[in-house]
Design a protein around this motif. Structure first.
Motif, mmCIF file in Angstrom:
data_model
loop_
_atom_site.group_PDB
_atom_site.id
_atom_site.type_symbol
_atom_site.label_atom_id
_atom_site.label_comp_id
_atom_site.label_asym_id
_atom_site.label_seq_id
_atom_site.Cartn_x
_atom_site.Cartn_y
_atom_site.Cartn_z
ATOM 1 N N GLY A 80 26.650 39.537 44.191
ATOM 2 C CA GLY A 80 27.573 38.854 43.293
ATOM 3 C C GLY A 80 28.973 39.415 43.392
ATOM 4 O O GLY A 80 29.963 38.665 43.406
ATOM 5 N N LEU A 81 29.087 40.736 43.472
ATOM 6 C CA LEU A 81 30.399 41.360 43.570
ATOM 7 C C LEU A 81 31.079 40.997 44.883
ATOM 8 O O LEU A 81 32.282 40.699 44.920
ATOM 9 C CB LEU A 81 30.271 42.877 43.446
ATOM 10 N N ILE A 82 30.320 41.004 45.967
ATOM 11 C CA ILE A 82 30.879 40.644 47.279
ATOM 12 C C ILE A 82 31.389 39.206 47.261
ATOM 13 O O ILE A 82 32.499 38.907 47.726
ATOM 14 C CB ILE A 82 29.826 40.832 48.390
ATOM 15 N N ILE A 83 30.572 38.295 46.726
ATOM 16 C CA ILE A 83 30.962 36.883 46.672
ATOM 17 C C ILE A 83 32.192 36.701 45.799
ATOM 18 O O ILE A 83 33.100 35.930 46.117
ATOM 19 C CB ILE A 83 29.786 36.020 46.162
ATOM 20 N N PHE A 84 32.237 37.441 44.687
ATOM 21 C CA PHE A 84 33.407 37.342 43.809
ATOM 22 C C PHE A 84 34.673 37.790 44.541
ATOM 23 O O PHE A 84 35.710 37.122 44.479
ATOM 24 C CB PHE A 84 33.214 38.191 42.552
ATOM 25 N N MET A 85 34.599 38.900 45.231
ATOM 26 C CA MET A 85 35.764 39.431 45.935
ATOM 27 C C MET A 85 36.242 38.471 47.016
ATOM 28 O O MET A 85 37.446 38.334 47.258
ATOM 29 C CB MET A 85 35.420 40.791 46.537
ATOM 30 N N GLU A 86 35.297 37.815 47.680
ATOM 31 C CA GLU A 86 35.653 36.933 48.787
ATOM 32 C C GLU A 86 36.188 35.580 48.328
ATOM 33 O O GLU A 86 37.020 34.971 49.008
ATOM 34 C CB GLU A 86 34.436 36.709 49.686
ATOM 35 N N ASN A 87 35.732 35.095 47.164
ATOM 36 C CA ASN A 87 36.034 33.714 46.771
ATOM 37 C C ASN A 87 36.841 33.563 45.483
ATOM 38 O O ASN A 87 37.379 32.500 45.231
ATOM 39 C CB ASN A 87 34.726 32.931 46.639
ATOM 40 N N ARG A 88 36.895 34.608 44.676
ATOM 41 C CA ARG A 88 37.645 34.581 43.419
ATOM 42 C C ARG A 88 37.414 33.276 42.641
ATOM 43 O O ARG A 88 38.324 32.449 42.485
ATOM 44 C CB ARG A 88 39.129 34.784 43.675
ATOM 45 N N PRO A 89 36.210 33.063 42.135
ATOM 46 C CA PRO A 89 35.894 31.831 41.400
ATOM 47 C C PRO A 89 36.668 31.725 40.089
ATOM 48 O O PRO A 89 37.216 32.720 39.585
ATOM 49 C CB PRO A 89 34.392 31.965 41.134
ATOM 50 N N SER A 90 36.707 30.523 39.536
ATOM 51 C CA SER A 90 37.426 30.274 38.290
ATOM 52 C C SER A 90 36.741 30.926 37.099
ATOM 53 O O SER A 90 37.400 31.281 36.109
ATOM 54 C CB SER A 90 37.530 28.764 38.030
ATOM 55 N N ILE A 91 35.414 31.056 37.170
ATOM 56 C CA ILE A 91 34.640 31.599 36.057
ATOM 57 C C ILE A 91 33.334 32.169 36.604
ATOM 58 O O ILE A 91 32.886 31.767 37.686
ATOM 59 C CB ILE A 91 34.372 30.513 34.991
ATOM 60 N N VAL A 92 32.739 33.112 35.877
ATOM 61 C CA VAL A 92 31.505 33.773 36.320
ATOM 62 C C VAL A 92 30.454 33.689 35.210
ATOM 63 O O VAL A 92 30.758 33.922 34.038
ATOM 64 C CB VAL A 92 31.751 35.258 36.660
ATOM 65 N N ILE A 93 29.227 33.354 35.596
ATOM 66 C CA ILE A 93 28.068 33.460 34.713
ATOM 67 C C ILE A 93 27.168 34.522 35.306
ATOM 68 O O ILE A 93 26.827 34.457 36.493
ATOM 69 C CB ILE A 93 27.300 32.131 34.611
ATOM 70 N N LEU A 94 26.772 35.499 34.502
ATOM 71 C CA LEU A 94 25.907 36.535 35.065
ATOM 72 C C LEU A 94 24.815 36.946 34.088
ATOM 73 O O LEU A 94 25.025 37.015 32.878
ATOM 74 C CB LEU A 94 26.723 37.750 35.506
ATOM 75 N N ASP A 95 23.650 37.180 34.658
ATOM 76 C CA ASP A 95 22.501 37.663 33.901
ATOM 77 C C ASP A 95 22.645 39.173 33.710
ATOM 78 O O ASP A 95 23.069 39.885 34.622
ATOM 79 C CB ASP A 95 21.224 37.339 34.677
#
Length: 229
Positions: free
Chosen positions: A38-53
């Motif tokens: 999840g952290l890798i994907i966030f760093m690469e794509n910078r999404p508008s919002i995150v949902i996490l368990d």
């Protein structure tokens, strides 16, 4: 431009269901079944919002939330089976903006995400600089907080609270009023939830958290910004 969302959960069924709902709403969807990915994907794509368990193997949702919040003010929604108040407060202390408890309605999750993004865009459209006593300034266009010449990162909830405080200096807010400002949706009314956000905000603007100069406690009622008690 498409909104994008990162969904992190170790339950593949939840990933599939939420992905399907958000794709139908024309979101660009990224998924991860553990915190590290999840952290890798966030760093690469910078999404508008995150949902996490909150409960994921390897890197927990709490840890991932903290790492994201350390580098970004992207809105974060916690998805959790932990319904105890202390668990929810822990997520807010790390900088989460909202939470949804399992089991949940996918349509409700979509509605919450849209509401948060709508409020974020509304805030971004207000190009106004708010300030107080020359030491605190908040740019409503960039959502940038400057405290005594130093830039500080704020979460969406902290930003909304500080906007209201700066726009209504000396106004006494009840905790329920601050919950409405911060969350904008129906949530469980734990007094400690808003207290946690106030504590986080004080850490960023006060010189002495034990003797706050800016965000003052009005005992038995709530909080006010500035002035004398």
């Amino acid at each position: 431009m498409k909104e994008s969302i990162l969904i992190c959960d170790d339950d593949i069924n939840i990933l599939d269901v939420l992905s399907s709902y958000f794709e139908k709403e024309n979101f660009e969807v990224y998924t991860a079944n553990n915190g590290r990915d999840g952290l890798i994907i966030f760093m690469e794509n910078r999404p508008s919002i995150v949902i996490l368990d909150l409960m994921m193997p390897g890197m927990s949702g709490e840890e991932l939330c903290g790492k994201i919040r350390g580098i970004s003010d992207t809105p974060i929604i916690m998805l959790t089976a932990k319904i105890e108040e202390d668990n929810i407060l822990e997520g807010f202390e790390l900088g989460a903006d909202d939470y949804v408890t399992k089991p949940f309605s996918p349509r409700q999750v979509v509605a919450r995400v849209k509401a948060i993004l709508k409020r974020t865009k509304k805030n971004e459209s207000d190009n106004i600089l708010l300030s107080y006593d020359g030491n605190i300034s908040l740019n409503k266009d960039s959502k940038t907080l400057n405290v005594r010449g130093e830039e500080r990162r704020v979460t969406l909830i902290e930003y909304k609270l500080l906007c209201s405080f700066l726009e209504n200096q000396n106004k006494v807010y009840t905790r329920d009023e601050l919950m409405d400002i911060a969350m904008g949706i129906e949530v469980d009314r734990y007094d400690r939830v808003i207290d946690t956000h106030i504590k986080n905000l004080r850490k960023k603007i006060e010189c002495d958290n034990k003797h706050p100069k800016y965000i003052r406690t009005v005992h038995g009622i709530g909080y006010k910004f500035g002035g004398e008690l």
